[in-house]
Design a protein around this motif. Structure first.
Motif, mmCIF file in Angstrom:
data_model
loop_
_atom_site.group_PDB
_atom_site.id
_atom_site.type_symbol
_atom_site.label_atom_id
_atom_site.label_comp_id
_atom_site.label_asym_id
_atom_site.label_seq_id
_atom_site.Cartn_x
_atom_site.Cartn_y
_atom_site.Cartn_z
ATOM 1 N N LEU A 89 0.826 -1.213 0.000
ATOM 2 C CA LEU A 89 0.000 0.000 0.000
ATOM 3 C C LEU A 89 0.858 1.260 0.000
ATOM 4 N N PHE A 90 1.911 1.272 0.801
ATOM 5 C CA PHE A 90 2.785 2.442 0.821
ATOM 6 C C PHE A 90 3.518 2.607 -0.511
ATOM 7 N N ALA A 91 3.925 1.500 -1.137
ATOM 8 C CA ALA A 91 4.581 1.592 -2.437
ATOM 9 C C ALA A 91 3.605 2.094 -3.494
ATOM 10 N N TRP A 92 2.363 1.608 -3.431
ATOM 11 C CA TRP A 92 1.334 2.079 -4.363
ATOM 12 C C TRP A 92 1.096 3.578 -4.175
ATOM 13 N N ALA A 93 1.041 4.028 -2.923
ATOM 14 C CA ALA A 93 0.842 5.452 -2.655
ATOM 15 C C ALA A 93 2.032 6.273 -3.134
ATOM 16 N N ALA A 94 3.242 5.712 -3.024
ATOM 17 C CA ALA A 94 4.441 6.440 -3.433
ATOM 18 C C ALA A 94 4.458 6.712 -4.930
#
Length: 291
Positions: A89-94
């Protein structure tokens, strides 16, 4: 030979290590921001998980006798909840928002951990802590409504908040089902399980174009330094100063993440983002004090 008392040396060492750990975890959002366009979120998370697990693997090997088959019935789902999905999720948000967005959302972990402990595990929360939760969620709303040209802030904030919610659930699961296990060995086990969960998606979405050297460097740093070595530092701090004091690193991660993104990537840092960060970090501070 130093003549300083051991306690004095530790007093000096603790703030330095907390600051270094906050900087390392703040860098993780910068590294994701640089690497994810080339790798995509699935492949990047797989590299991070595998490298982090490899760094900690020697600790798992030494303590392997403490990990019978029945332990893995909990280690595998904890790896999914506490590593694989939040990292994704954090990578997708990044890929969709400035690095500061993820770093600010990450601070919500402490609040979500308290909320989940209250809702599902019967722990008391108190009026002061409940108020802190409301202020923190208000900060998320402020952040989600921020306007930045070329960025999808709202969806990225939701992804970061969901990742922090899963971290909060993971904290409670670890507390109840991994007590008594060596921390570094348990982290190696959960990261290894998480890498297996992520492997099929990573293979399907592995980048077809050559990945630039700078993206590989960020991915390796994300796995080795920001995951494997950072976990070692954090667990050592917990052992020396306790989980409550060690968790104060939560306040430093958004500050370093936003500062690094602004300085190295020239990403915007708006007043609305600062207000949201202040609300979230303030609520975390009150929540910690109330606890």
């Amino acid at each position: 030979m130093s003549t300083l008392p051991t306690g004095t040396m530790r007093d000096w060492r603790t703030p330095i290590e907390l600051t270094l750990l906050g900087a390392i975890w703040g860098c993780s959002f910068l590294f994701m921001r640089v690497a994810v366009p080339s790798f995509g979120p699935y492949a990047l998370v797989e590299v991070r998980l595998v490298l982090g697990a490899l760094v900690l693997l020697p600790f798992l090997w030494v303590a392997r006798a403490q990990f019978p088959a029945r332990r893995w019935l909990w280690l595998a789902p904890i790896g999914l909840v506490n590593s694989a999905v939040p990292f994704l999720l954090f990578a997708w948000a990044a890929a969709r928002a400035p690095a500061a967005i993820g770093a600010i959302c990450n601070a919500m972990t402490v609040l979500f951990a308290a909320l989940i402990a209250f809702l599902f595990f019967g722990e008391k929360i108190g009026l002061r802590r409940a108020g802190a939760l409301l202020v923190g969620f208000a900060g998320v709303v402020v952040l989600a409504t921020a306007k930045l040209t070329g960025f999808s802030i709202g969806t990225a904030v939701l992804a970061g908040a969901l990742a922090s919610l899963l971290y909060g659930l993971g904290v409670n699961l670890v507390k109840r089902h991994m007590t008594g296990l060596p921390s570094a060995a348990a982290a190696a086990a959960t990261l290894g399980c998480a890498s297996l969960w992520m492997l099929p998606l990573a293979l399907v979405h592995w980048p077809t174009a050559p990945v630039p050297v700078n993206a590989w460097a960020c991915a390796v740093a994300l796995g080795v330094v920001c995951t494997g070595l950072a976990f070692l530092m954090f667990y050592r701090l917990i052992g020396r100063i306790g989980p409550a004091r060690a968790s104060t690193v939560t306040y430093l991660v958004p500050l370093f993440g936003a500062a690094f993104a602004w300085f190295f990537l020239d990403e915007p840092l708006t007043l609305q983002m600062l207000v949201a960060g202040a609300l979230i970090l303030g609520s975390v501070a009150v929540s910690q004090k109330a606890a």
